[in-house]
Design an enzyme around this catalytic site. Sequence first.
Site, PDB file in Angstrom:
ATOM      1  N   LYS A 115       0.836  -1.209   0.000  1.00  0.00           N
ATOM      2  CA  LYS A 115       0.000   0.000   0.000  1.00  0.00           C
ATOM      3  C   LYS A 115       0.874   1.264   0.000  1.00  0.00           C
ATOM      4  O   LYS A 115       0.692   2.145  -0.829  1.00  0.00           O
ATOM      5  CB  LYS A 115      -0.942   0.009   1.212  1.00  0.00           C
ATOM      6  CG  LYS A 115      -1.886  -1.192   1.263  1.00  0.00           C
ATOM      7  CD  LYS A 115      -2.835  -1.145   2.438  1.00  0.00           C
ATOM      8  CE  LYS A 115      -2.176  -1.233   3.808  1.00  0.00           C
ATOM      9  NZ  LYS A 115      -1.439  -2.489   4.051  1.00  0.00           N
ATOM     10  N   ARG A 162      -9.930   0.188   8.543  1.00  0.00           N
ATOM     11  CA  ARG A 162      -9.468  -1.174   8.824  1.00  0.00           C
ATOM     12  C   ARG A 162     -10.525  -1.999   9.531  1.00  0.00           C
ATOM     13  O   ARG A 162     -10.287  -3.176   9.793  1.00  0.00           O
ATOM     14  CB  ARG A 162      -8.238  -1.108   9.727  1.00  0.00           C
ATOM     15  CG  ARG A 162      -6.898  -1.328   9.034  1.00  0.00           C
ATOM     16  CD  ARG A 162      -5.846  -1.150  10.115  1.00  0.00           C
ATOM     17  NE  ARG A 162      -4.589  -1.751   9.860  1.00  0.00           N
ATOM     18  CZ  ARG A 162      -3.529  -1.127   9.331  1.00  0.00           C
ATOM     19  NH1 ARG A 162      -3.614   0.118   8.946  1.00  0.00           N
ATOM     20  NH2 ARG A 162      -2.381  -1.750   9.205  1.00  0.00           N
ATOM     21  N   ARG A 181      11.602  -5.115   5.447  1.00  0.00           N
ATOM     22  CA  ARG A 181      11.229  -3.718   5.153  1.00  0.00           C
ATOM     23  C   ARG A 181      12.055  -2.713   5.942  1.00  0.00           C
ATOM     24  O   ARG A 181      12.307  -2.887   7.127  1.00  0.00           O
ATOM     25  CB  ARG A 181       9.745  -3.517   5.475  1.00  0.00           C
ATOM     26  CG  ARG A 181       9.310  -2.053   5.399  1.00  0.00           C
ATOM     27  CD  ARG A 181       7.818  -1.898   5.269  1.00  0.00           C
ATOM     28  NE  ARG A 181       7.090  -2.203   6.488  1.00  0.00           N
ATOM     29  CZ  ARG A 181       5.764  -2.131   6.591  1.00  0.00           C
ATOM     30  NH1 ARG A 181       5.022  -1.787   5.540  1.00  0.00           N
ATOM     31  NH2 ARG A 181       5.177  -2.437   7.720  1.00  0.00           N
ATOM     32  N   ARG A 218      10.924  -0.649  11.385  1.00  0.00           N
ATOM     33  CA  ARG A 218       9.845  -0.360  12.332  1.00  0.00           C
ATOM     34  C   ARG A 218       9.838  -1.351  13.479  1.00  0.00           C
ATOM     35  O   ARG A 218      10.080  -2.534  13.293  1.00  0.00           O
ATOM     36  CB  ARG A 218       8.493  -0.408  11.606  1.00  0.00           C
ATOM     37  CG  ARG A 218       8.120   0.913  10.973  1.00  0.00           C
ATOM     38  CD  ARG A 218       6.933   0.810  10.072  1.00  0.00           C
ATOM     39  NE  ARG A 218       5.809   0.065  10.636  1.00  0.00           N
ATOM     40  CZ  ARG A 218       4.658  -0.121   9.994  1.00  0.00           C
ATOM     41  NH1 ARG A 218       4.492   0.387   8.783  1.00  0.00           N
ATOM     42  NH2 ARG A 218       3.683  -0.820  10.545  1.00  0.00           N
ATOM     43  N   ARG A 253      -0.426  -8.910  13.675  1.00  0.00           N
ATOM     44  CA  ARG A 253      -1.045  -7.953  12.746  1.00  0.00           C
ATOM     45  C   ARG A 253      -1.779  -8.670  11.616  1.00  0.00           C
ATOM     46  O   ARG A 253      -2.839  -8.229  11.177  1.00  0.00           O
ATOM     47  CB  ARG A 253       0.018  -7.002  12.182  1.00  0.00           C
ATOM     48  CG  ARG A 253       0.428  -5.939  13.204  1.00  0.00           C
ATOM     49  CD  ARG A 253       1.803  -5.381  12.919  1.00  0.00           C
ATOM     50  NE  ARG A 253       1.900  -4.735  11.623  1.00  0.00           N
ATOM     51  CZ  ARG A 253       3.022  -4.632  10.909  1.00  0.00           C
ATOM     52  NH1 ARG A 253       4.159  -5.147  11.377  1.00  0.00           N
ATOM     53  NH2 ARG A 253       3.027  -4.038   9.763  1.00  0.00           N
TER      54      ARG A 253
HETATM   55  P1  ADP Z   1       1.132  -1.683   7.751  1.00  0.00           P
HETATM   56  O1  ADP Z   1       1.355  -0.682   6.645  1.00  0.00           O
HETATM   57  O2  ADP Z   1       2.331  -2.524   7.989  1.00  0.00           O
HETATM   58  O3  ADP Z   1      -0.119  -2.473   7.609  1.00  0.00           O
HETATM   59  P2  ADP Z   1       0.407   0.620   9.332  1.00  0.00           P
HETATM   60  O4  ADP Z   1       1.566   1.549   9.271  1.00  0.00           O
HETATM   61  O5  ADP Z   1      -0.759   0.918   8.442  1.00  0.00           O
HETATM   62  O6  ADP Z   1       0.946  -0.840   9.101  1.00  0.00           O
HETATM   63  O7  ADP Z   1      -0.145   0.536  10.820  1.00  0.00           O
HETATM   64  C1  ADP Z   1       0.703   0.347  11.928  1.00  0.00           C
HETATM   65  C2  ADP Z   1      -0.130   0.228  13.197  1.00  0.00           C
HETATM   66  O8  ADP Z   1      -0.855   1.460  13.428  1.00  0.00           O
HETATM   67  C3  ADP Z   1      -1.200  -0.846  13.174  1.00  0.00           C
HETATM   68  O9  ADP Z   1      -0.690  -2.123  13.526  1.00  0.00           O
HETATM   69  C4  ADP Z   1      -2.196  -0.317  14.207  1.00  0.00           C
HETATM   70  O10 ADP Z   1      -1.740  -0.528  15.543  1.00  0.00           O
HETATM   71  C5  ADP Z   1      -2.150   1.183  13.944  1.00  0.00           C
HETATM   72  N1  ADP Z   1      -3.164   1.565  12.920  1.00  0.00           N
HETATM   73  C6  ADP Z   1      -2.912   2.062  11.685  1.00  0.00           C
HETATM   74  N2  ADP Z   1      -4.057   2.287  11.025  1.00  0.00           N
HETATM   75  C7  ADP Z   1      -5.072   1.923  11.852  1.00  0.00           C
HETATM   76  C8  ADP Z   1      -6.494   1.897  11.738  1.00  0.00           C
HETATM   77  N3  ADP Z   1      -7.117   2.305  10.620  1.00  0.00           N
HETATM   78  N4  ADP Z   1      -7.212   1.454  12.802  1.00  0.00           N
HETATM   79  C9  ADP Z   1      -6.608   1.061  13.935  1.00  0.00           C
HETATM   80  N5  ADP Z   1      -5.273   1.038  14.102  1.00  0.00           N
HETATM   81  C10 ADP Z   1      -4.500   1.462  13.075  1.00  0.00           C
HETATM   82  P1  ADP Z   2       2.052  -1.923   3.251  1.00  0.00           P
HETATM   83  O1  ADP Z   2       2.035  -0.417   3.233  1.00  0.00           O
HETATM   84  O2  ADP Z   2       0.869  -2.507   2.511  1.00  0.00           O
HETATM   85  O3  ADP Z   2       2.209  -2.505   4.617  1.00  0.00           O
HETATM   86  P2  ADP Z   2       4.659  -1.623   1.915  1.00  0.00           P
HETATM   87  O4  ADP Z   2       4.347  -0.787   0.732  1.00  0.00           O
HETATM   88  O5  ADP Z   2       5.332  -0.967   3.060  1.00  0.00           O
HETATM   89  O6  ADP Z   2       3.325  -2.410   2.411  1.00  0.00           O
HETATM   90  O7  ADP Z   2       5.530  -2.866   1.402  1.00  0.00           O
HETATM   91  C1  ADP Z   2       5.990  -3.861   2.323  1.00  0.00           C
HETATM   92  C2  ADP Z   2       7.378  -4.329   1.918  1.00  0.00           C
HETATM   93  O8  ADP Z   2       7.301  -5.095   0.710  1.00  0.00           O
HETATM   94  C3  ADP Z   2       8.348  -3.183   1.636  1.00  0.00           C
HETATM   95  O9  ADP Z   2       9.621  -3.587   2.089  1.00  0.00           O
HETATM   96  C4  ADP Z   2       8.320  -3.050   0.114  1.00  0.00           C
HETATM   97  O10 ADP Z   2       9.580  -2.590  -0.392  1.00  0.00           O
HETATM   98  C5  ADP Z   2       8.050  -4.484  -0.338  1.00  0.00           C
HETATM   99  N1  ADP Z   2       7.199  -4.561  -1.534  1.00  0.00           N
HETATM  100  C6  ADP Z   2       6.156  -3.757  -1.878  1.00  0.00           C
HETATM  101  N2  ADP Z   2       5.591  -4.144  -3.044  1.00  0.00           N
HETATM  102  C7  ADP Z   2       6.282  -5.249  -3.447  1.00  0.00           C
HETATM  103  C8  ADP Z   2       6.176  -6.126  -4.599  1.00  0.00           C
HETATM  104  N3  ADP Z   2       5.245  -5.941  -5.545  1.00  0.00           N
HETATM  105  N4  ADP Z   2       7.061  -7.144  -4.674  1.00  0.00           N
HETATM  106  C9  ADP Z   2       8.001  -7.337  -3.720  1.00  0.00           C
HETATM  107  N5  ADP Z   2       8.157  -6.553  -2.625  1.00  0.00           N
HETATM  108  C10 ADP Z   2       7.302  -5.517  -2.480  1.00  0.00           C
END
Ligand code: ADP
Ligand code: ADP
Length: 219
Positions: free
Chosen positions: A13, A88, A127, A160, A171
């Site tokens: 994302k 979410r 990541r 992170r 998660r």
């Molecule tokens: P990822 O991109 O790896 O899915 P995020 O950066 O979006 O993780 O979120 C990190 C943490 O922040 C989540 O595990 C949760 O604790 C909190 N968080 C983020 N977005 C939301 C949401 N929409 N509702 C509740 N908690 C959230």
């Molecule tokens: P999200 O925001 O959904 O949690 P991220 O965009 O942070 O996910 O991506 C998670 C990890 O996977 C990062 O280290 C990113 O560089 C890698 N990644 C993202 N898209 C791809 C893909 N299409 N193929 C392989 N690795 C990817």
Amino acid sequence: MFFILLGAPGAGKGTQADIIVKEMSLPHVASGDLFRHALKNGTELGKQAESYMKAGNLVPDGITIKMILERIAQPDCNDGCVFDGFPRTLDQAKALDAALEKQGKSIEKAIYIEVPESALLDRLTGRFVCRTCQTPYHKKNSPPKKEGVCDKCSGELYQRADDKEETIKERLKVYFAQTMPLLDYYNKKGRLFRVNGNQHIDQVGKDIVKFLRGLKQKK
Ligand code: ADP
Ligand code: ADP
Ligand code: ZN
């Protein structure tokens, strides 16, 4: 136009948000980034969110919804934004719809980045994120040109605290239980677009841009 990026933690994302933001000239609203920013600055919001984030659980809906509605009340979101990591839960999705409806607005599309569960752990444990601009990198899949340094802003890359195996597993559990039902919610409204996220990063981006250009032509 308001867009939502849907997908599991690690689906891509944050990686794809950049392309959508540029293509549509809209601001990026990432709930996780907003929470981490609050945490770093030691604000009341950060204190409220901290324990949940550390455990890999969701921050309660009331806190999350308030934060997002305040964010989209800012003038830069007047014409829309790209939500990343929000909503979410079903209650978050309903609260967002209700708030937009009051202003005669609605969600244009929820873009679902579909990735098999088996790929997610490796993506998240590898990541690294820029401290300054939050751009995600991956030690194998998407390394920066210079180790530890962001290509875009020269910021420092860090891992992170919640990208460790134990928290990732929590998660993912939370995602399947609480966020997956949103696919059905937006699908029933005719608002879901699925993209295959199990391809090279550039190809996922190309598929999304193609879809967005088609959408703009119809307007
Ligand atoms: P990822 O991109 O790896 O899915 P995020 O950066 O979006 O993780 O979120 C990190 C943490 O922040 C989540 O595990 C949760 O604790 C909190 N968080 C983020 N977005 C939301 C949401 N929409 N509702 C509740 N908690 C959230
Ligand atoms: P999200 O925001 O959904 O949690 P991220 O965009 O942070 O996910 O991506 C998670 C990890 O996977 C990062 O280290 C990113 O560089 C890698 N990644 C993202 N898209 C791809 C893909 N299409 N193929 C392989 N690795 C990817
Ligand atoms: Zn950066």
